[in-house]
Design an enzyme around this catalytic site. Structure first.
Site, PDB file in Angstrom:
ATOM      1  N   ASP A  82      73.760  83.958  42.066  1.00 40.22           N
ATOM      2  CA  ASP A  82      73.473  84.920  43.136  1.00 40.22           C
ATOM      3  C   ASP A  82      74.047  86.275  42.765  1.00 40.22           C
ATOM      4  OD1 ASP A  82      72.485  85.940  45.499  1.00 40.22           O
ATOM      5  OD2 ASP A  82      73.829  84.814  46.803  1.00 40.22           O
ATOM      6  N   LYS A  83      73.606  87.267  43.506  1.00 42.01           N
ATOM      7  CA  LYS A  83      74.104  88.638  43.401  1.00 42.01           C
ATOM      8  C   LYS A  83      74.409  89.126  44.806  1.00 42.01           C
ATOM      9  CE  LYS A  83      72.278  92.911  44.400  1.00 42.01           C
ATOM     10  NZ  LYS A  83      71.520  93.253  45.655  1.00 42.01           N
ATOM     11  N   HIS A  84      75.415  89.965  44.927  1.00 48.92           N
ATOM     12  CA  HIS A  84      75.729  90.556  46.227  1.00 48.92           C
ATOM     13  C   HIS A  84      75.994  92.034  46.042  1.00 48.92           C
ATOM     14  CE1 HIS A  84      77.102  90.612  50.403  1.00 48.92           C
ATOM     15  NE2 HIS A  84      78.021  91.468  50.002  1.00 48.92           N
ATOM     16  N   SER A  85      75.450  92.835  46.948  1.00 47.06           N
ATOM     17  CA  SER A  85      75.683  94.282  46.936  1.00 47.06           C
ATOM     18  C   SER A  85      76.547  94.657  48.125  1.00 47.06           C
ATOM     19  CB  SER A  85      74.346  95.025  47.022  1.00 47.06           C
ATOM     20  OG  SER A  85      74.557  96.411  47.262  1.00 47.06           O
ATOM     21  N   ARG A 170      86.510  92.292  63.237  1.00 46.93           N
ATOM     22  CA  ARG A 170      86.836  93.442  62.387  1.00 46.93           C
ATOM     23  C   ARG A 170      85.929  94.624  62.685  1.00 46.93           C
ATOM     24  NH1 ARG A 170      85.530  91.317  57.015  1.00 46.93           N
ATOM     25  NH2 ARG A 170      86.032  93.417  56.297  1.00 46.93           N
ATOM     26  N   SER A 185      85.532  87.670  52.943  1.00 46.40           N
ATOM     27  CA  SER A 185      84.279  87.577  53.696  1.00 46.40           C
ATOM     28  C   SER A 185      83.100  87.343  52.765  1.00 46.40           C
ATOM     29  CB  SER A 185      84.070  88.862  54.505  1.00 46.40           C
ATOM     30  OG  SER A 185      82.832  88.827  55.191  1.00 46.40           O
ATOM     31  N   LYS A 189      81.214  83.114  51.920  1.00 53.14           N
ATOM     32  CA  LYS A 189      79.795  82.779  52.092  1.00 53.14           C
ATOM     33  C   LYS A 189      79.166  82.354  50.766  1.00 53.14           C
ATOM     34  CE  LYS A 189      78.787  86.755  54.179  1.00 53.14           C
ATOM     35  NZ  LYS A 189      80.009  87.373  54.665  1.00 53.14           N
ATOM     36  N   LYS A 190      79.547  83.038  49.686  1.00 53.61           N
ATOM     37  CA  LYS A 190      78.961  82.708  48.390  1.00 53.61           C
ATOM     38  C   LYS A 190      79.427  81.339  47.891  1.00 53.61           C
ATOM     39  CE  LYS A 190      76.643  86.476  48.254  1.00 53.61           C
ATOM     40  NZ  LYS A 190      75.177  86.426  48.481  1.00 53.61           N
TER      41      LYS A 190
END
Length: 439
Positions: A82-85, A170, A185, A189-190
């Site tokens: 996966d990738k996250h931005s 938050r 955070s 999730k990942k």
């Protein structure tokens, strides 16, 4: 374990023990910690920070506060990646990246989010497709991964529920900008998604959460190091967000641009460079190629062969969207009734853009949310955004506004003219791929 004692210890600058962190996360999950107590600890962490070992423990505890996906029974013949931005304006990389990696043999269960503040949300873009399910059940998700190789969906109710509650707290207590809490955070999730590798895209600039390089470096290093501590191989790229990524802003409009990218009819150079670099890193991290350079070639091949487009079409159909969506996007994506050109007031060069203001202008058109309960008009936004550095003449089009009404279009155009600066000389270009962290 008393919540107030845990809060007091962090307030006084002590490192929390694994048992104290577990008690906090359990309290978030079962409601035994009140909103005030959770907010107090979040503020204590914001002010006092966390050691890397604390952040690893918090990440692990939030990961295991709900379901942790196990893909071993799905017998996927490739790595789960996966990738996250960290978010930006016009950032539609995920729309092309997931199918590109899938076309190269990876499997991408991408847990995405909705728009936050001035930044756009990947799920909001997919909501513009009629029938597309961003919250499928587990059987449909597994089928989609097996059939399409990628599934871009939202966080399910049983995936890291402690994170969902803490994030909401938050968001309203001015504690979002805490690197340990951001790290936990994202990674909880990942990790709960059952990944075998993660690539981070940490945006930096006037349209990013991190507006200067040292902050982006700190966040990137924290994520890579904590991921390693939690057993997830990760690396990160810091990339520029001092202008819109691509040439469109707005949910349906960005979907059109993503399809044009996959079809090969229009690939904005900055968007292409970021997407192919992140794809190459994911392929290398998943041992699908021997080097990042080989990954770049595979990324290019996935586009030129049409395989990435095929995987995108399979994903859309498997998740309930139209089977012919890629052939007839204009039939399915809503079009705004009003278009208005924003014209350059003078000769010169596009010297700079207030990218955050562009994101806020989209919200003003109705294409984003002022509060979580707001509905979104997927049709509105801007196209043809002129890049920084381009020479323009008086009267040239800087952007085309797509709006629901004439008044909204005129107001947005006037706003954009305040935030696109025309100078006498071409500016020194900012590096797009700023720095690689990890790997």
């Amino acid at each position: 374990m008393l919540a107030q004692e845990v809060i007091r210890r962090k307030r006084d600058g002590h490192a929390l023990t694994p048992d104290e962190i577990t008690a906090f996360v359990q309290g978030l999950t079962d409601g035994s910690w009140s909103e005030g107590q959770a907010a107090a600890l979040a503020m204590a962490v914001f002010l006092r920070g966390m050691a890397p070992t604390e952040t690893v423990e918090l990440t692990r505890a939030m990961t295991h506060s709900g379901r942790v996906m196990d893909w071993s029974q799905a017998h996927l013949p490739g790595p789960v990646l996966d990738k996250h931005s960290t978010g930006g304006v016009g950032d539609k990389v995920s729309l092309m990246l997931g199918p590109m990696v899938a076309a190269c043999g990876g499997f991408v269960p991408m847990i995405s989010g909705r728009g936050l503040g001035h930044t756009g949300g990947t799920l909001d873009k997919f909501d513009s497709i009629p029938g597309y399910q961003t919250a499928p059940d587990l059987d449909r998700l597994q089928h989609t991964l097996q059939h399409a190789g990628c599934a871009i969906i939202g966080q399910t109710a049983d995936l890291a529920p402690a994170d969902r509650r803490l994030y909401a707290i938050r968001d309203v207590t001015a504690t979002v900008e805490s690197i340990p809490l951001i790290t936990a955070s994202i990674l909880s999730k990942k990790l709960a998604a059952g990944l075998q590798g993660l690539v981070m895209d940490v945006k930096v600039g006037n349209g990013a959460f991190a507006d200067h390089v040292p902050m982006a470096q700190a966040l990137a290093r924290s994520i890579v190091e904590v991921a390693a501590g939690a057993g997830l191989p990760a690396r990160a790229w810091i990339t520029d967000m001092n202008q819109v990524l691509g040439d469109t802003v707005g949910n349906a409009l960005e979907m059109h641009e993503a399809l044009a990218f996959l079809q090969g009819t229009r690939r904005e150079p900055r968007l292409l460079a970021v997407t192919r670099q992140l794809c190459a890193e994911m392929l290398h991290l998943g041992a699908l190629v021997e080097s990042v350079d080989a990954g770049l070639q595979r990324a290019d091949d996935s586009l030129s062969s049409g395989r990435a487009l095929e995987h995108f079409a399979r994903m859309v159909a498997s998740l309930g969207g139209p089977a012919d969506f890629c052939d007839r996007p204009a039939h399915y994506l809503r079009k705004a009734p009003v278009q208005l050109e924003v014209r350059a007031p003078r000769d010169g060069f596009v010297a700079s853009v207030d990218t955050r203001a562009i994101g806020l202008a989209l919200i003003g058109l109705g294409g984003g949310r002022r509060k979580a309960s707001d509905s979104i008009d997927a049709s509105v936004g801007m196209t043809g955004m002129v890049p920084v550095g381009q020479a323009v003449h008086r009267g040239d089009c800087l952007a085309l506004v797509h709006a629901a009404t004439d008044d909204a279009a005129r107001a947005c155009a006037a706003d954009l003219l305040q935030h696109i600066r025309i100078g006498d000389a071409a500016p020194t270009p900012s590096p797009l791929l700023v720095e690689r962290i990890g790997g």
